[in-house]
Write an enzyme that holds these catalytic residues in place. Structure first.
Site, PDB file in Angstrom:
ATOM      1  N   HIS A  38      -2.564  10.310  -1.754  1.00 56.55           N
ATOM      2  CA  HIS A  38      -2.821   8.994  -2.345  1.00 56.55           C
ATOM      3  C   HIS A  38      -2.867   9.071  -3.860  1.00 56.55           C
ATOM      4  CE1 HIS A  38      -4.414   5.739   0.477  1.00 56.55           C
ATOM      5  NE2 HIS A  38      -3.538   6.465   1.105  1.00 56.55           N
ATOM      6  N   GLU A  80       0.831  -1.217   0.000  1.00 55.77           N
ATOM      7  CA  GLU A  80       0.000   0.000   0.000  1.00 55.77           C
ATOM      8  C   GLU A  80       0.857   1.255   0.000  1.00 55.77           C
ATOM      9  OE1 GLU A  80      -3.373  -0.039   2.645  1.00 55.77           O
ATOM     10  OE2 GLU A  80      -3.521   2.145   2.624  1.00 55.77           O
ATOM     11  N   LYS A  92      -7.547  -0.114  11.299  1.00 54.93           N
ATOM     12  CA  LYS A  92      -6.963  -0.653  10.058  1.00 54.93           C
ATOM     13  C   LYS A  92      -5.732   0.170   9.693  1.00 54.93           C
ATOM     14  CE  LYS A  92      -6.463  -1.151   5.407  1.00 54.93           C
ATOM     15  NZ  LYS A  92      -5.605  -0.360   4.520  1.00 54.93           N
ATOM     16  N   ASP A 105       3.930 -13.468  12.295  1.00 51.64           N
ATOM     17  CA  ASP A 105       2.600 -13.908  11.883  1.00 51.64           C
ATOM     18  C   ASP A 105       1.634 -12.714  11.921  1.00 51.64           C
ATOM     19  OD1 ASP A 105       0.040 -14.997  11.756  1.00 51.64           O
ATOM     20  OD2 ASP A 105       0.553 -16.769  12.926  1.00 51.64           O
TER      21      ASP A 105
HETATM   22  C1  MEV Z   1      -6.053   3.543   4.669  1.00 52.67           C
HETATM   23  O1  MEV Z   1      -5.364   2.349   4.359  1.00 52.67           O
HETATM   24  C2  MEV Z   1      -5.983   3.836   6.152  1.00 52.67           C
HETATM   25  C3  MEV Z   1      -6.854   5.001   6.640  1.00 52.67           C
HETATM   26  O2  MEV Z   1      -8.194   4.795   6.203  1.00 52.67           O
HETATM   27  C4  MEV Z   1      -6.777   5.007   8.142  1.00 52.67           C
HETATM   28  C5  MEV Z   1      -7.763   5.937   8.820  1.00 52.67           C
HETATM   29  O3  MEV Z   1      -8.817   6.251   8.240  1.00 52.67           O
HETATM   30  O4  MEV Z   1      -7.475   6.308   9.973  1.00 52.67           O
HETATM   31  C6  MEV Z   1      -6.407   6.319   6.062  1.00 52.67           C
END
Ligand code: MEV
Length: 427
Positions: A380, A89, A266, A282
């Site tokens: 991004h 990513e 995430k 892992d």
């Molecule tokens: C994207 O991989 C991760 C984000 O969505 C984390 C977040 O929203 O805090 C940018």
């Protein structure tokens, strides 16, 4: 990548596991109708020895290369660290570098709760669960001796059995008696060590419980193996009070709302899993532990906290289970994992866990800062534009040229990229 698939497509391939990676690849290619380019690509195993790949997992036909980037600017417990991160990513490595640059003077402070792993033994059909619990607890010394006898090397390194817990669990099929063996696994992640102990102890536990034992396996909610990191970002260094307050508000949103917390966490795992993978640990074990810990109150919430400190600066913290090791699994045998550990310069699993916690916090800080200010799409899109340019066929210097034009035109799309590429090639 595919041409016509083979006529007799059966997934039942006799002796598939006994074949070499190349023989398996040919069979798969015939099944799926892969063209020569796809076959040649899969046959190239890059910097992982095919013989080693074939030992790590079953039915190998190739490898999946993921870029390893290095995060700079990280000062952790007063020490400068370069952090290898394996991820597909974009922006993940850059996010850590940016967070570290903005608090480099003070850096990150970390701690751990220990290296304790939990193995669970599930006893069912127990007539008198409350008494069974005590019968098992009374055998603590015997259980300790049996666990330690499973792994004399671990004991010689200062690890081994530490504690015993027996829980009664109400279920639709009656009260289960769940024994927890709590084991210090030192510099190993410890799954093998504790699973061996649980399997060894199971018959005796079934006898003391006067019931039947089914599962004997570690818990990935390794909440006795917590890693923590905290850091301060000076308000003046991050763009002022509005930015600081936006970050605190973003945290409060995640703390209050599971829908937001899932995305927030995430982002944290973007950083954490990348280091876990680069070091051959892992990722799924760490991810399962993190999310289970985030739900420990009964409501899924944020793994980080943010507040304004007495100086008016942004004070941030993270705490999560981090079951990672330096020995066992792929950590010792995968050459990229070994090189990553050498870059990190870590000599204990604890230090590795502390660094990973700091990376998770850094990752989260950058995400929240971007989200609370410009949004993440600007950054991004610049990187995404490069991928789109490559997908449209751009090579070499064309990639940057096409990507720049796509961003300028605010139109990062395949069809536009193809036209822009023609323009670039036409001079
Ligand atoms: C994207 O991989 C991760 C984000 O969505 C984390 C977040 O929203 O805090 C940018």
């Amino acid at each position: 990548m595919t041409s016509a698939a083979g006529q007799n497509r059966s997934s039942r391939i006799a002796g598939f596991h006994k074949k070499t990676p190349r023989e398996r690849l040919d069979l798969v290619a015939a099944f799926a109708g892969l063209d020569e380019t796809a076959v040649a690509h899969l046959a190239n195993m890059g910097n992982l020895d095919p013989a080693l790949a074939d030992k790590l997992i079953e039915n190998v036909i190739g490898t999946m290369n993921v870029p390893v980037g290095v995060a700079t600017n990280m000062k952790i417990d007063g020490e400068d660290v370069l952090v290898p991160m394996a991820t597909e990513e974009s922006s993940v490595v850059a996010a850590v570098c940016n967070a570290g640059r903005q608090n480099y003077e003070t850096g990150f402070s970390t701690s751990v709760s220990g290296n304790l792993m939990i193995a669970q033994v599930q006893a069912v059909e127990v007539r008198d669960p409350a008494a069974a619990r005590l019968r098992i607890l009374e055998r603590r010394d015997e259980i300790k001796a049996a666990c330690d006898a499973c792994d004399p090397v671990l004991v010689s390194l200062g690890g081994g059995f530490r504690d015993l817990e027996v829980r009664l669990l109400d279920t639709p099929s009656g009260t289960m008696v769940i024994t927890h063996l709590i084991v210090d696994t030192r510099d190993a992640m410890g799954a093998n060590a504790v699973n061996t102990m649980a399997e060894k102890l199971a018959p005796a536990i079934a006898g003391w419980a006067q019931g039947r034992v089914y599962l004997r396996i570690l818990s990935n909610l390794s909440d006795r193996r917590l890693a923590r990191a905290h850091a301060v970002w000076r308000t003046a260094d991050i763009g002022g009070e509005q930015v600081r307050d936006g970050i605190v508000s973003a945290y409060q949103f995640a703390a209050a709302d599971p829908y937001r917390a899932a995305t927030h966490n995430k982002g944290i795992m973007n950083g954490i899993s990348a280091v876990v993978l680069a070091t051959g640990n892992d990722t799924r074990a760490v991810e399962a532990g993190a999310h289970a810990y985030a739900a420990r109150s009964g409501r899924y919430t944020s793994l980080t906290t943010y507040e304004v400190n007495a100086d008016g600066d942004l004070s941030a913290a993270i705490e999560l289970p981090l079951a990672v090791g330096l020995i066992g699994g792929a950590t010792k045998v995968h050459p990229t994992a070994r090189a990553s550990l050498a870059i990190l310069g870590v000599s204990t699993a604890e230090r590795l866990a502390r660094i990973i916690a700091a990376v998770g916090l850094a990752q989260n800080f950058s995400a929240l800062k971007a989200l609370a200010t410009t949004g993440i799409q600007k950054g991004h899109m610049a990187l995404h534009a490069q991928n789109i340019a490559m997908m449209a066929g751009a090579v070499g210097e064309e990639v940057d040229k096409v990507a720049r034009i796509l961003v300028e035109r605010a139109s990062v799309r395949m069809d536009v990229a193809a036209k822009v590429l023609e323009e670039v090639r036409g001079g």
